[in-house]
Design a protein around this motif. Sequence first.
Motif, PDB file in Angstrom:
ATOM      1  N   UNK A  63       0.815  -1.221   0.000  1.00 52.94           N
ATOM      2  CA  UNK A  63       0.000   0.000   0.000  1.00 52.94           C
ATOM      3  C   UNK A  63       0.847   1.269   0.000  1.00 52.94           C
ATOM      4  N   UNK A  64       2.172   1.098  -0.120  1.00 54.09           N
ATOM      5  CA  UNK A  64       3.054   2.254  -0.235  1.00 54.09           C
ATOM      6  C   UNK A  64       3.601   2.787   1.062  1.00 54.09           C
ATOM      7  N   UNK A  65       3.233   2.199   2.200  1.00 55.06           N
ATOM      8  CA  UNK A  65       3.742   2.669   3.487  1.00 55.06           C
ATOM      9  C   UNK A  65       5.156   2.142   3.719  1.00 55.06           C
ATOM     10  N   UNK A  66       6.018   3.018   4.204  1.00 51.23           N
ATOM     11  CA  UNK A  66       7.401   2.642   4.478  1.00 51.23           C
ATOM     12  C   UNK A  66       7.536   2.175   5.925  1.00 51.23           C
ATOM     13  N   UNK A  67       8.318   1.129   6.129  1.00 51.76           N
ATOM     14  CA  UNK A  67       8.579   0.617   7.477  1.00 51.76           C
ATOM     15  C   UNK A  67      10.080   0.676   7.726  1.00 51.76           C
ATOM     16  N   UNK A  68      10.493   1.620   8.552  1.00 56.30           N
ATOM     17  CA  UNK A  68      11.894   1.758   8.941  1.00 56.30           C
ATOM     18  C   UNK A  68      12.086   1.102  10.298  1.00 56.30           C
ATOM     19  N   UNK A  69      13.134   0.279  10.414  1.00 60.41           N
ATOM     20  CA  UNK A  69      13.385  -0.432  11.669  1.00 60.41           C
ATOM     21  C   UNK A  69      14.838  -0.249  12.089  1.00 60.41           C
TER      22      UNK A  69
END
Length: 476
Positions: free
Chosen positions: A271-277
């Motif tokens: 869905x285009x959401x970025x997940x930075x960890x």
Amino acid sequence: MSVSAEPAVEPAGPVKPRGRVARTAVLVAVFICAACGLVYELALVALGSYLIGDTVGQASIVLSLMVFAMGVGALAAKPLQRWAAPAFAGIELLLALLGGISVLGLYAAFAWLSLYMPALIATALVLGVLIGAEIPLLMVLLQRIRRQDAGSAVADLFAADYVGGLVGGLAFPFLLLPLFGQVQGALLVGVVNAAAGIGLVLTVFRRELSKRATLLLTGATVLVGGVLVGAYAFADDFEVTARQALYADPVVHSERTPYQDVVLTESVSLNGNSDTRLYLNGDLQFSSMDEYRYHEALVHPAMAGPRERVLVLGGGDGLALREVLRYPDVREATLVDLDPAVLELARTDPRVSTLNKDAFADPRVRAIAADAFSWLRDNRERYDVVLVDMPDADSTATAKLYSTEFYGLVRHAMSENARVVVQAGSPFFAPKAFWCIESTMRSAGLNTVPYQIAMPSFGEWGFHLANATPTQPPPT
């Protein structure tokens, strides 16, 4: 006619190099080999601590296995004493090769084969046997230069050995790790190890070698040197590939600091959401998808009351600081985090600074790179709110941050009617640790109230909110 007796001819024996130079060369080789051997041991412990996390357990396994194997190696060297010079050279080349690539091989076993513990045990045993075989052979070589009583020879040999161990033990954490890292540091030590062993034999004891032995050792030296140098050249690419194998998402930043391994990953969902960890020593610190749940729960309950001066212990990513700065009546926010590299990442990496809303650029913020325990000892200031956002107490390095002494120092830093909140791990997955933290805080004179939240990335997560006023009920 008189017949003169021919002088008796003694059977040929090994050639005995003479002089102080030869003797010094042997002791220098002992010194270098001891330093290299200890570096191999420490490298295995450090790698295990990073990959597994149990520093005490890893140190116990590696050191006990290697000490046992050294005894086996000393016994195994007895039949080789007749050929001490070529045997020592061969052992050093093999030790240099296996010790040099040990970290690389174990890293690969962990990342791709899931065989880390069997590989670690085998590596520790083999290296221990080779290290243990060094001293008996070096003793023979030392005696061939100038025979002396056993006590004096042992004293000279072990003096050089112990001093070498000291240098190796200090060089590993303060020189090799910061400048070269674990993989390249071990490879570099392997090159030094090979050079010391083969250099001694081919110079001081070259007359004891047959032409065939000389050719074999020369060829083996070229081969070992080529492997170590080639591995060193490709070590960076290997580390990038191996590190990526440990994480599900693409690694966008990684660095080894004097304190920990810092890794930042980033992925984009459908869905285009970025997940930075962010990971420290392999442990997840936050996911940008739900970190707000954690940091809002950590900060806002403690901010109900006086809050002009706030102290954040840990939280170098600046995300807890972001929540603190939402309050316009906060006059000063002091953050103390151990690793300056994490603070720099939070300031300069756009992925992290966007999440923390450039918290470190706020003029109310004072960021200090220091050990929180030591800093609290010297602190004379008082704070209205203290937020303790430390890594879990899963190692000896972090255990002190969950001790009665630490919470006593925190209590001393609290002003009248101040509140403190401590992240306490998962009450579901680690209930003993969760309630142990609560009990420890109470033993330091803090009145506690536990609470918990649900997070997709962590599951159930708990905190302890407390005040330090005996007559005041716990905060609610």
